[in-house]
Design an enzyme around this catalytic site. Sequence first.
Site, PDB file in Angstrom:
ATOM      1  CG  ASP A  13     -56.230  69.061 -33.468  1.00  0.00           C
ATOM      2  OD1 ASP A  13     -56.643  67.912 -33.697  1.00  0.00           O
ATOM      3  OD2 ASP A  13     -55.898  69.867 -34.364  1.00  0.00           O
ATOM      4  CE  LYS A  16     -62.201  66.312 -30.847  1.00  0.00           C
ATOM      5  NZ  LYS A  16     -61.210  67.368 -31.026  1.00  0.00           N
ATOM      6  N   GLY A  40     -58.209  63.489 -36.020  1.00  0.00           N
ATOM      7  CA  GLY A  40     -56.987  62.760 -35.661  1.00  0.00           C
ATOM      8  C   GLY A  40     -56.912  62.747 -34.151  1.00  0.00           C
ATOM      9  CG  HIS A  41     -59.648  61.679 -32.047  1.00  0.00           C
ATOM     10  ND1 HIS A  41     -60.934  61.228 -31.947  1.00  0.00           N
ATOM     11  CD2 HIS A  41     -59.742  62.928 -32.551  1.00  0.00           C
ATOM     12  CE1 HIS A  41     -61.768  62.169 -32.369  1.00  0.00           C
ATOM     13  NE2 HIS A  41     -61.065  63.202 -32.749  1.00  0.00           N
ATOM     14  CD  GLN A 225     -64.287  66.881 -37.269  1.00  0.00           C
ATOM     15  OE1 GLN A 225     -65.386  66.370 -37.159  1.00  0.00           O
ATOM     16  NE2 GLN A 225     -63.233  66.160 -37.615  1.00  0.00           N
TER      17      GLN A 225
HETATM   18  P1  GDP Z   1     -58.056  65.452 -30.357  1.00  0.00           P
HETATM   19  O1  GDP Z   1     -58.179  65.588 -31.825  1.00  0.00           O
HETATM   20  O2  GDP Z   1     -58.942  66.389 -29.612  1.00  0.00           O
HETATM   21  O3  GDP Z   1     -58.214  64.043 -29.888  1.00  0.00           O
HETATM   22  O4  GDP Z   1     -56.565  65.885 -29.991  1.00  0.00           O
HETATM   23  P2  GDP Z   1     -55.218  65.416 -30.763  1.00  0.00           P
HETATM   24  O5  GDP Z   1     -54.966  64.000 -30.422  1.00  0.00           O
HETATM   25  O6  GDP Z   1     -55.285  65.795 -32.190  1.00  0.00           O
HETATM   26  O7  GDP Z   1     -54.160  66.389 -30.110  1.00  0.00           O
HETATM   27  C1  GDP Z   1     -53.872  66.360 -28.755  1.00  0.00           C
HETATM   28  C2  GDP Z   1     -52.381  66.017 -28.548  1.00  0.00           C
HETATM   29  O8  GDP Z   1     -51.996  66.370 -27.245  1.00  0.00           O
HETATM   30  C3  GDP Z   1     -52.060  64.545 -28.691  1.00  0.00           C
HETATM   31  O9  GDP Z   1     -50.759  64.402 -29.188  1.00  0.00           O
HETATM   32  C4  GDP Z   1     -52.135  64.041 -27.240  1.00  0.00           C
HETATM   33  O10 GDP Z   1     -51.318  62.899 -27.007  1.00  0.00           O
HETATM   34  C5  GDP Z   1     -51.585  65.217 -26.519  1.00  0.00           C
HETATM   35  N1  GDP Z   1     -52.100  65.442 -25.152  1.00  0.00           N
HETATM   36  C6  GDP Z   1     -53.369  65.290 -24.699  1.00  0.00           C
HETATM   37  N2  GDP Z   1     -53.446  65.732 -23.420  1.00  0.00           N
HETATM   38  C7  GDP Z   1     -52.216  66.169 -23.092  1.00  0.00           C
HETATM   39  C8  GDP Z   1     -51.657  66.773 -21.917  1.00  0.00           C
HETATM   40  O11 GDP Z   1     -52.327  67.015 -20.926  1.00  0.00           O
HETATM   41  N3  GDP Z   1     -50.328  67.114 -21.970  1.00  0.00           N
HETATM   42  C9  GDP Z   1     -49.557  66.896 -23.066  1.00  0.00           C
HETATM   43  N4  GDP Z   1     -48.282  67.255 -23.020  1.00  0.00           N
HETATM   44  N5  GDP Z   1     -50.049  66.324 -24.169  1.00  0.00           N
HETATM   45  C10 GDP Z   1     -51.361  65.988 -24.187  1.00  0.00           C
HETATM   46  P1  IMO Z   2     -60.069  66.538 -34.445  1.00  0.00           P
HETATM   47  O1  IMO Z   2     -61.189  65.562 -34.229  1.00  0.00           O
HETATM   48  C1  IMO Z   2     -58.580  70.263 -36.100  1.00  0.00           C
HETATM   49  C2  IMO Z   2     -60.546  71.721 -39.723  1.00  0.00           C
HETATM   50  C3  IMO Z   2     -59.608  71.795 -40.924  1.00  0.00           C
HETATM   51  C4  IMO Z   2     -60.214  72.983 -41.654  1.00  0.00           C
HETATM   52  C5  IMO Z   2     -61.708  72.779 -41.424  1.00  0.00           C
HETATM   53  C6  IMO Z   2     -62.421  72.066 -42.578  1.00  0.00           C
HETATM   54  O2  IMO Z   2     -58.724  65.918 -34.525  1.00  0.00           O
HETATM   55  O3  IMO Z   2     -60.142  67.648 -33.442  1.00  0.00           O
HETATM   56  P2  IMO Z   2     -62.488  69.524 -43.357  1.00  0.00           P
HETATM   57  O4  IMO Z   2     -61.387  68.621 -43.819  1.00  0.00           O
HETATM   58  O5  IMO Z   2     -63.225  69.035 -42.169  1.00  0.00           O
HETATM   59  O6  IMO Z   2     -63.416  69.931 -44.471  1.00  0.00           O
HETATM   60  O7  IMO Z   2     -61.718  70.888 -42.938  1.00  0.00           O
HETATM   61  O8  IMO Z   2     -61.838  72.002 -40.255  1.00  0.00           O
HETATM   62  N1  IMO Z   2     -60.600  70.404 -39.055  1.00  0.00           N
HETATM   63  C7  IMO Z   2     -59.944  70.120 -37.923  1.00  0.00           C
HETATM   64  N2  IMO Z   2     -59.058  70.844 -37.218  1.00  0.00           N
HETATM   65  N3  IMO Z   2     -58.933  69.031 -35.668  1.00  0.00           N
HETATM   66  C8  IMO Z   2     -59.838  68.307 -36.369  1.00  0.00           C
HETATM   67  O9  IMO Z   2     -60.330  67.127 -35.912  1.00  0.00           O
HETATM   68  C9  IMO Z   2     -60.354  68.819 -37.575  1.00  0.00           C
HETATM   69  N4  IMO Z   2     -61.219  68.357 -38.504  1.00  0.00           N
HETATM   70  C10 IMO Z   2     -61.371  69.346 -39.397  1.00  0.00           C
HETATM   71  O10 IMO Z   2     -58.279  72.024 -40.516  1.00  0.00           O
HETATM   72  O11 IMO Z   2     -59.846  74.180 -41.007  1.00  0.00           O
HETATM   73 MG    MG Z   3     -56.981  65.959 -33.491  1.00  0.00          MG
END
Ligand code: GDP
Ligand code: IMO
Ligand code: MG
Length: 425
Positions: A13, A16, A40-41, A225
């Site tokens: 999170d 990416k 979850g992206h 991840q």
């Molecule tokens: P990922 O799993 O690495 O792709 O990250 P996620 O999408 O799960 O979580 C990142 C969250 O932060 C998402 O809701 C993005 O829209 C948001 N986001 C990404 N970059 C920024 C930023 O620079 N500022 C803010 N406020 N939100 C951001």
């Molecule tokens: P993105 O791509 C954050 C974490 C779970 C748990 C551990 C194992 O959005 O960054 P799993 O379901 O993979 O067997 O769970 O890994 N986990 C993540 N945490 N972002 C993710 O993906 C994750 N994918 C798995 O919360 O701790």
């Molecule tokens: Mg994510």
Amino acid sequence: MTLQIVIGTQWGDEGKGRFVDLLSAKADVVARFAGGDNAGHTIRIGDEVYKLHLIPSGLIYPQTVGVIGSGTVVNPSVLLHEMESLRGAGVIVNQNRLKISYAAHMITPAHLALDRAREASLGKARIGTTVRGIGPAYIDKARRSGVQYHDLLDMDYFKQRLTQSLENANRELTLLYGAEPVDIVAVMEEYLSYAEILAPHIADTSALVLDALEAGKHVIAEGAQGALLDIDHGSYPYVTSSSCVAANALVGLGIGMPDELSVVGIVKTFQTRVGSGPFPTELEGETASMLRGDGTQQWDEFGTTTGRPRRIGWLDGMLLKRVVRMNGVTELGLTKLDVLSGIAEIQFCTDYKPSEGMISPLLARKVVEPVYETFQGWDEDIMDITRWEDLPQNAQRYVNAIEAYCGVPVRWISVGPERSQVIYR
Ligand code: GDP
Ligand code: IMO
Ligand code: MG
């Protein structure tokens, strides 16, 4: 051959998806190499918010081809749902634009049931998985009882493989966990119905990516991840079941070392984690609540996949530096600098007490005390800033300190979730 690998440097999170989208403006192929819909992206373009779990984030740009590589585990029902929802948002998703590796493994409802049963049986020692069946699907792959996507192209073989996988799972569900077995006939019927829709997307994606690289095209490998969740190098056992480090992009896509390679490490300006496991710089109280947000903003720190509130802490430089070295990170993309606005003092962990040789045991279980360097914060809203020199001095100092500590340039600074909210350096 130009390959750009984008990885998360923390526990996931980091942003990416947001970065892969940004970098995809000039990409030809964007390929996921590991994981499944545990990812979850979130991507924001204007007012439109896209939440992707399996489909590469680069697919929103119209010129790209998206690849779901051999190292992934794919729930077909989630994939079809995601294809439909992207189409609903006006993205073209067809067999020319989305390719699934014939070698990718299939997640079944039995994998989800096993994930749930295992987690329940672990009680307080649970991993805190996303319960998407990821671990059980990779177990099936490693013990050679998994179902691959090319099996779908031969109905008799597919039925045989799926039956074997479901029967194994049912034995484990009932005998080991005392749980309900899955209905094999119903799952078979459901999965056979996917064959016709998914077959045109199944391809030799290793050859596809190699052809693109050899033709001088720009390929992005999209990490899921984060490196600290890597099965070999992360905080085992509190990790995911695949390898999330940059080197696995080559294995997970089925390609050799490219002539030109950059590894972009995505770093959030503070640290978060969902699920259980050690977290040396974890925070509680008011600052944690401020950084997490209350859920009213789209970017507040609640899991995209599970909705769970994320654990919050200060940026851990010790872990970051180790991840940067281990992954050969060549440039950093910082996210969420804007979220630090209004925090009076920002802490950056630069050491642990006791210091010597503590990192790997720490990842597993030892409690260490972080040593922090303190930075003065800023109050300005920085979400509309597009030039480095316009950032408050204190924000610049913090970014410069991260860069100096890691020894790798911070090339991009994201100050908001929207595609354009980024500073290039
Ligand atoms: P990922 O799993 O690495 O792709 O990250 P996620 O999408 O799960 O979580 C990142 C969250 O932060 C998402 O809701 C993005 O829209 C948001 N986001 C990404 N970059 C920024 C930023 O620079 N500022 C803010 N406020 N939100 C951001
Ligand atoms: P993105 O791509 C954050 C974490 C779970 C748990 C551990 C194992 O959005 O960054 P799993 O379901 O993979 O067997 O769970 O890994 N986990 C993540 N945490 N972002 C993710 O993906 C994750 N994918 C798995 O919360 O701790
Ligand atoms: Mg994510």
